[in-house]
Design an enzyme around this catalytic site. Structure first.
Site, PDB file in Angstrom:
ATOM      1  NE  ARG A 233     -61.802   0.398  13.695  1.00  0.00           N
ATOM      2  CZ  ARG A 233     -62.275   0.074  12.225  1.00  0.00           C
ATOM      3  NH1 ARG A 233     -62.146   1.268  11.196  1.00  0.00           N
ATOM      4  NH2 ARG A 233     -62.703  -1.348  12.498  1.00  0.00           N
ATOM      5  CD  GLU A 262     -66.175   6.485  12.840  1.00  0.00           C
ATOM      6  OE1 GLU A 262     -67.118   5.243  12.909  1.00  0.00           O
ATOM      7  OE2 GLU A 262     -64.728   7.097  12.151  1.00  0.00           O
ATOM      8  CG  HIS A 280     -65.974   4.575   9.345  1.00  0.00           C
ATOM      9  ND1 HIS A 280     -65.615   4.044  10.380  1.00  0.00           N
ATOM     10  CD2 HIS A 280     -65.267   3.527   8.676  1.00  0.00           C
ATOM     11  CE1 HIS A 280     -65.526   3.005  10.101  1.00  0.00           C
ATOM     12  NE2 HIS A 280     -64.547   2.616   8.902  1.00  0.00           N
TER      13      HIS A 280
HETATM   14  O1  A2R Z   1     -46.623  -1.830  14.047  1.00  0.00           O
HETATM   15  P1  A2R Z   1     -46.340  -3.491  13.453  1.00  0.00           P
HETATM   16  O2  A2R Z   1     -44.689  -3.707  12.483  1.00  0.00           O
HETATM   17  O3  A2R Z   1     -46.701  -4.486  14.288  1.00  0.00           O
HETATM   18  O4  A2R Z   1     -46.662  -2.437  11.811  1.00  0.00           O
HETATM   19  C1  A2R Z   1     -48.081  -2.639  11.714  1.00  0.00           C
HETATM   20  C2  A2R Z   1     -48.656  -1.152  11.966  1.00  0.00           C
HETATM   21  N1  A2R Z   1     -48.898  -1.024  13.614  1.00  0.00           N
HETATM   22  C3  A2R Z   1     -48.624   0.147  14.352  1.00  0.00           C
HETATM   23  N2  A2R Z   1     -46.845   0.873  13.540  1.00  0.00           N
HETATM   24  C4  A2R Z   1     -47.378   2.041  14.340  1.00  0.00           C
HETATM   25  N3  A2R Z   1     -47.333   2.116  15.818  1.00  0.00           N
HETATM   26  C5  A2R Z   1     -48.316   1.083  16.179  1.00  0.00           C
HETATM   27  N4  A2R Z   1     -48.467   1.061  17.471  1.00  0.00           N
HETATM   28  C6  A2R Z   1     -48.654   0.112  15.758  1.00  0.00           C
HETATM   29  N5  A2R Z   1     -49.245  -0.790  15.480  1.00  0.00           N
HETATM   30  C7  A2R Z   1     -49.759  -1.702  14.158  1.00  0.00           C
HETATM   31  O5  A2R Z   1     -50.019  -1.389  11.743  1.00  0.00           O
HETATM   32  C8  A2R Z   1     -48.509  -2.751  10.616  1.00  0.00           C
HETATM   33  O6  A2R Z   1     -47.540  -2.324   9.485  1.00  0.00           O
HETATM   34  C9  A2R Z   1     -49.472  -2.416  10.289  1.00  0.00           C
HETATM   35  C10 A2R Z   1     -51.196  -2.744  10.087  1.00  0.00           C
HETATM   36  O7  A2R Z   1     -51.845  -3.928   8.966  1.00  0.00           O
HETATM   37  P2  A2R Z   1     -52.545  -4.848   9.476  1.00  0.00           P
HETATM   38  O8  A2R Z   1     -52.472  -5.896  10.404  1.00  0.00           O
HETATM   39  O9  A2R Z   1     -52.265  -6.068   8.140  1.00  0.00           O
HETATM   40  O10 A2R Z   1     -54.273  -4.391   8.988  1.00  0.00           O
HETATM   41  P3  A2R Z   1     -54.579  -3.968   7.600  1.00  0.00           P
HETATM   42  O11 A2R Z   1     -55.247  -4.877   6.799  1.00  0.00           O
HETATM   43  O12 A2R Z   1     -53.952  -2.985   6.675  1.00  0.00           O
HETATM   44  O13 A2R Z   1     -55.568  -2.985   8.376  1.00  0.00           O
HETATM   45  C11 A2R Z   1     -55.744  -2.245   9.632  1.00  0.00           C
HETATM   46  C12 A2R Z   1     -56.190  -1.250   9.950  1.00  0.00           C
HETATM   47  C13 A2R Z   1     -57.338  -1.726  10.290  1.00  0.00           C
HETATM   48  O14 A2R Z   1     -57.411  -2.530  11.511  1.00  0.00           O
HETATM   49  C14 A2R Z   1     -58.913  -0.818  10.605  1.00  0.00           C
HETATM   50  O15 A2R Z   1     -58.823   0.075  11.725  1.00  0.00           O
HETATM   51  C15 A2R Z   1     -58.402  -0.150   9.582  1.00  0.00           C
HETATM   52  O16 A2R Z   1     -56.991  -0.202   8.545  1.00  0.00           O
HETATM   53  O17 A2R Z   1     -59.203  -0.109   8.322  1.00  0.00           O
END
Ligand code: A2R
Length: 315
Positions: A233, A262, A280
């Protein structure tokens, strides 16, 4: 009895699929008016919302729909939906994870390679006749053997890391918690990760917890030979700091599919030949958009029939 669904800003393919499938399911589709709300005589009957990932589904809209049961977001990211408010009203929120992992990972890799090898500039060089008139263009950077860092190692981050494995000299990642079964090196601090890698790829969710995470300090750590790739994002990166770093040469390059405002990209990025910019489109293939629309429709169908959702957003 008709089942009334509010459709907000869906891309054309998903909108067409929903339109085609609605009659068989007894669904009547409605669109919001200029104030973002459905007509008052319809609002009380709306039981489902089908929303693009770029559509805002806030408390005002949720409260205007007293019979609402489900908000089905057509995206993996649901940062523009007020999930807490929906839950407080007993409304289920769903999204479309996994089906887009390959496409988003492909685009991340494409952007990294295209930025390092200056692909758009090379293409423009041939088309402008400069190859013939000026000879070979300046050299680019080798992508193989570099150190790649991932900010985020979820569903998509892993797909990116797997694609990078045959190419990268090293792969490391930063998340808040190390991923137990991941073979790659976890770096607990994002600035440290940026300082250690040549290419930093951003693939975390948007929203308050990640806004501005890629700060001026992170970009400075990435440095004048570093490359930033963002397929997550726009708001995750401090865009003003990015423009300043790129235009002053304190950052080597950037490959960006997402932007802070965007569909507008800053003119300084448009003018810079250190950037590769895409509108995007990480999940925008026919195959993936069909799968995303099908999953969104399956969620609506399940919840409106009283069954559990197929892919609810996590708690
Ligand atoms: O931090 P963790 O352990 O919850 O790992 C998640 C990481 N993450 C972060 N890393 C560092 N600092 C943060 N504040 C933080 N918040 C989240 O992002 C995890 O490794 C990753 C998210 O993985 P998923 O929930 O499986 O999301 P996915 O399907 O990989 O998609 C990611 C994003 C979507 O939300 C859309 O915004 C974009 O890709 O297309």
């Amino acid at each position: 009895m008709s089942i009334d669904i509010l459709v907000i800003g869906l891309p054309a393919l998903a909108d067409d699929m929903l339109n085609r499938q609605a009659p068989d399911r007894g669904w009547t589709l409605h669109r919001p008016g200029p104030d973002g709300l459905p007509a008052p005589e319809v609002a009380g009957r709306i039981v489902g919302v089908a929303a693009s990932g770029a559509a805002t589904v806030d408390a005002r809209l949720i409260d205007a729909l007293p019979a609402l049961k489900i908000i089905a977001v057509h995206a993996v990211g649901y940062d523009l939906t007020d999930v807490a408010h929906a839950r407080s009203r007993g409304v289920v929120v769903t999204h479309t994870p996994d089906v887009l992992n390959d496409d988003v990972a492909d685009l991340a890799l494409l952007l990294a390679l295209a930025t390092l090898r200056r692909l758009p500039a090379m293409d423009a060089y041939v088309r402008a006749g400069r190859w013939a008139s000026e000879g070979p263009p300046p050299l680019s950077r080798r992508a193989s053997g570099l150190k790649y860092g991932l900010l985020g190692l979820g569903r998509i981050g892993r797909a990116i890391a797997e694609r990078l494995t045959p190419l990268a000299g090293e792969i490391a990642y930063h998340t808040r918690r190390p991923v137990a079964d991941a073979p790659w090196r976890h770096v607990p601090n994002l600035v440290d990760l940026a300082a250690q890698v040549d290419v930093l790829i951003v693939i975390v969710p948007g929203g308050a917890s990640t806004r501005g995470l890629v700060s001026a300090e992170v970009l400075a750590a990435l440095g004048p030979n570093g490359v930033l790739i963002n397929v997550a994002r726009g708001e995750v990166v401090d865009q003003d700091a990015l423009v300043a770093a790129l235009t002053s040469g304190r950052l080597g390059g950037a490959g960006l599919d997402v932007f802070a405002d965007e569909p507008n990209a800053p003119q300084a990025l448009i003018d810079s030949d250190r950037c590769v910019l895409t509108p995007h489109v990480a999940s925008a293939t026919v195959e993936t958009r069909q799968a995303m629309a099908a999953l969104m429709i399956a969620n609506l169908e399940a919840v409106l029939a009283g069954r559990p959702p197929v892919s609810p957003v996590p708690d």
